[in-house]
Design an enzyme around this catalytic site. Sequence first.
Site, PDB file in Angstrom:
ATOM      1  N   ASP A   1     -30.923 116.747  44.995  1.00 20.89           N
ATOM      2  CA  ASP A   1     -31.469 116.901  43.649  1.00 20.89           C
ATOM      3  C   ASP A   1     -32.597 117.921  43.617  1.00 20.89           C
ATOM      4  OD1 ASP A   1     -33.000 115.006  45.156  1.00 20.89           O
ATOM      5  OD2 ASP A   1     -34.041 114.425  43.311  1.00 20.89           O
TER       6      ASP A   1
ATOM      7  N   GLU B   1     -34.538 112.314  45.584  1.00 22.91           N
ATOM      8  CA  GLU B   1     -35.844 112.436  46.238  1.00 22.91           C
ATOM      9  C   GLU B   1     -36.937 112.798  45.242  1.00 22.91           C
ATOM     10  OE1 GLU B   1     -39.175 114.601  48.271  1.00 22.91           O
ATOM     11  OE2 GLU B   1     -37.765 115.317  46.745  1.00 22.91           O
TER      12      GLU B   1
ATOM     13  N   HIS C   1     -32.270 116.662  50.636  1.00 29.05           N
ATOM     14  CA  HIS C   1     -31.877 116.045  49.363  1.00 29.05           C
ATOM     15  C   HIS C   1     -31.155 117.042  48.477  1.00 29.05           C
ATOM     16  CE1 HIS C   1     -35.292 117.822  47.036  1.00 29.05           C
ATOM     17  NE2 HIS C   1     -35.977 117.651  48.149  1.00 29.05           N
TER      18      HIS C   1
END
Length: 556
Positions: free
Chosen positions: A124, A191, A122
Site C-alpha cells: 500500500d 502498513e 508493503h
Amino acid sequence: MTPLSMILILLLFIIVVFIAIILVRTAQYPINTHDPEPYPLTKIDGEEVAQHIGLAIQMKTINNVDPDKVDPIPFKGLHKLISTLYPEVEEHLKREVIGNYSLLYTWEGSDPHLDPIMLTAHMDVVPANEEPDSGWEYPPFSGTVADGYVWGRGAIDCKGVMIGILEAVNYLLKIGFQPKRTVYLAFGEDEEVSGSRGAAQIAQTLKDRNVRLSFLLDEGGTIMENTVPGIEKPVGLVGVAEKGHLSLELRAKTAPGHASAPGEITSIGALALAIATLENNQFPQELEMAEFMMSFLADELSFRDKMAFANTWLFGNLIKKRYAAYPAANAVTRTTIAPTIIHGGHTENVLPALAEATINLRLMPGDTLVDVFKHINELVGDDTIQVLPAHNEQLHGEHSWDPTEISDVDSPQFHLLLNLIKATVPGSLAAPFLMTGATDARHYLAVSNRVFRFSPFVLTKEESETVHGINERLSFENAARTVGFMIELIERMANLETDSIEDYEDEIEDDLDEKELDEEERAIRELESPLPTRPMGKVVTEQETPEDDELQADEL
C-alpha cells in the site's frame, strides 16, 4: 610539607585521575566491527527493474482504516502483475493470501533444523495530489521512467523494495540457488494505516504454525551522507527498534456565546494555551540510543566529539543541546509532542462551545503509553480541557502502541547485515539507530527477536524528502543496487549455519587468518621461486642408471 602543599597535591592527583578516566573511556568507546573488503554486486539492468517498479506504481494501492472503503481492484491487479513478471517465483514458491490482499510466499529450505528468514515490504501507499498544479514532474501514479528515475508514489516507500526482493528471488531461482534456511517473503496490505490486516495477520499465521524466524528485514533506514551529526561519510542506518505511537485528543469545552462579549475562558483560547504548555514542556532528553549508535561510528568522529559521547556523564548536556537543534536528531533523544490537527469555530462572531486538537506523540524506549498519557493529562487536563485517546479507542488500541524492544544486535545476522552494507557501498559506514516512524516490522516481534529495518538505497537529502511528498522517485542505480543487495543478502543469510555470534566471529577470524596465510604463502613462494634460467645439460657417469635418474627426480 605544609597543609596547603598537601591540598594542592591532592587536587592535582584528583585532576590527573579525572583526566585519565576521560581519556580511557574515550579510547574504549568505539565498538570494534569487522571492516570487510569491497564486494561488487551482481550486475543488474537498473532501467528494466525501474520499468517493473513503474508498473507496480500504476496500481493505485491506497488503503484505508475502514476496509469497506478500500478499492480491491488495484491490489488484485498488483497480485496479477507479480505473477506475470516473476513466473519462477510463482512456480517454485508457495503463495498464500493473508487477510484481504496481503501475500505470504514460502521458499522451502534444504535444512529444516535451521530457523527460517523473512524479507518483507508493503504494497500500500499513501495518497498523492493528482491535480495538474500539484508540483509533480510526472503524474504520481503514472510510474513514468524518465531522466534516470522511476517516478511515482511508492517508488521508495515501498514498491521499490518489494520489486527488488522479487527480482532477487526470481534471479536466484533461475540460477538454481537452493537456500538451506526456508525463506519467507511477506508483503502487507495496510502498513500505512497500522498494518493490522496485513503484517499483524501474517505474523499471527506464522505464530500459529510455531514458526520462529532467525532474521527479518523490513523497510527502514537508508544510506545517506551528512545524515548523522559529526559524520560526513555515507552511513547506512539499520533500525533496531521503533518508537511507540500515541495520538491524544484535547477537547476544550466552554459556554458558547457572542464574540462581542467573550468570557474569561474561551474554548479556543484554552486549547491554544494547552498546546503552548505542551510545546514548552517537552519530555526530557535521553542519550542512550544516540550514544549506542555513535559507538559504531566513533572512529570517524573528531576527538572532541568522541570524548563527549564516551563521557556523557560529563558532556551529556552539551550533546543534548546540539541534538535539540536538529529535528531529526532531537527525535532520537526524547518522546516528541506534535500538534497535528485542530478544529474549532465556524462563524467569525460566535464563540464555539467546543475546540479540539490532535496531539501526536512518538515514545522513546523506556516510556509507556500509560506513563505518557498520565504526564500529558497532568500538564493540561483540568475542568476545561479533557485529554482522551484519539480515534474513539482505548489507550491500548489499534492506533497506539508502546515502543518496541531493541532487536538482538549481538547476533551474527546483525553483523552480517552491517558488513554487507559496508562491503557493497565502499567507503560507507553502518550503524544501528532508533526508527522514529512506524513500520510493519513491529508486528513480527512475536516471531523473532532479530527484526531489522533497512532499505538498500543510497539517497540524497532531496530524494529522501520526496517520501510521502512530491516527486517521489528512485534512480536506476538504486533499483539495480536493491536487487543486487537482496541477492547477496539471501545467499548469505539463508545459508548462515549458526545463530551464535561466537561461532560467527570465529568463522570471520578463520577467514581472515586464511587470507593472511594465503598472502604470506604467496609472498614466500615468490621469494623462494628460482629465477628463470636456461636448462643445463646433465653429466651422466657410468655408475648412474636410468632408474637412478627417475628416483632422484622423484625425490626432488
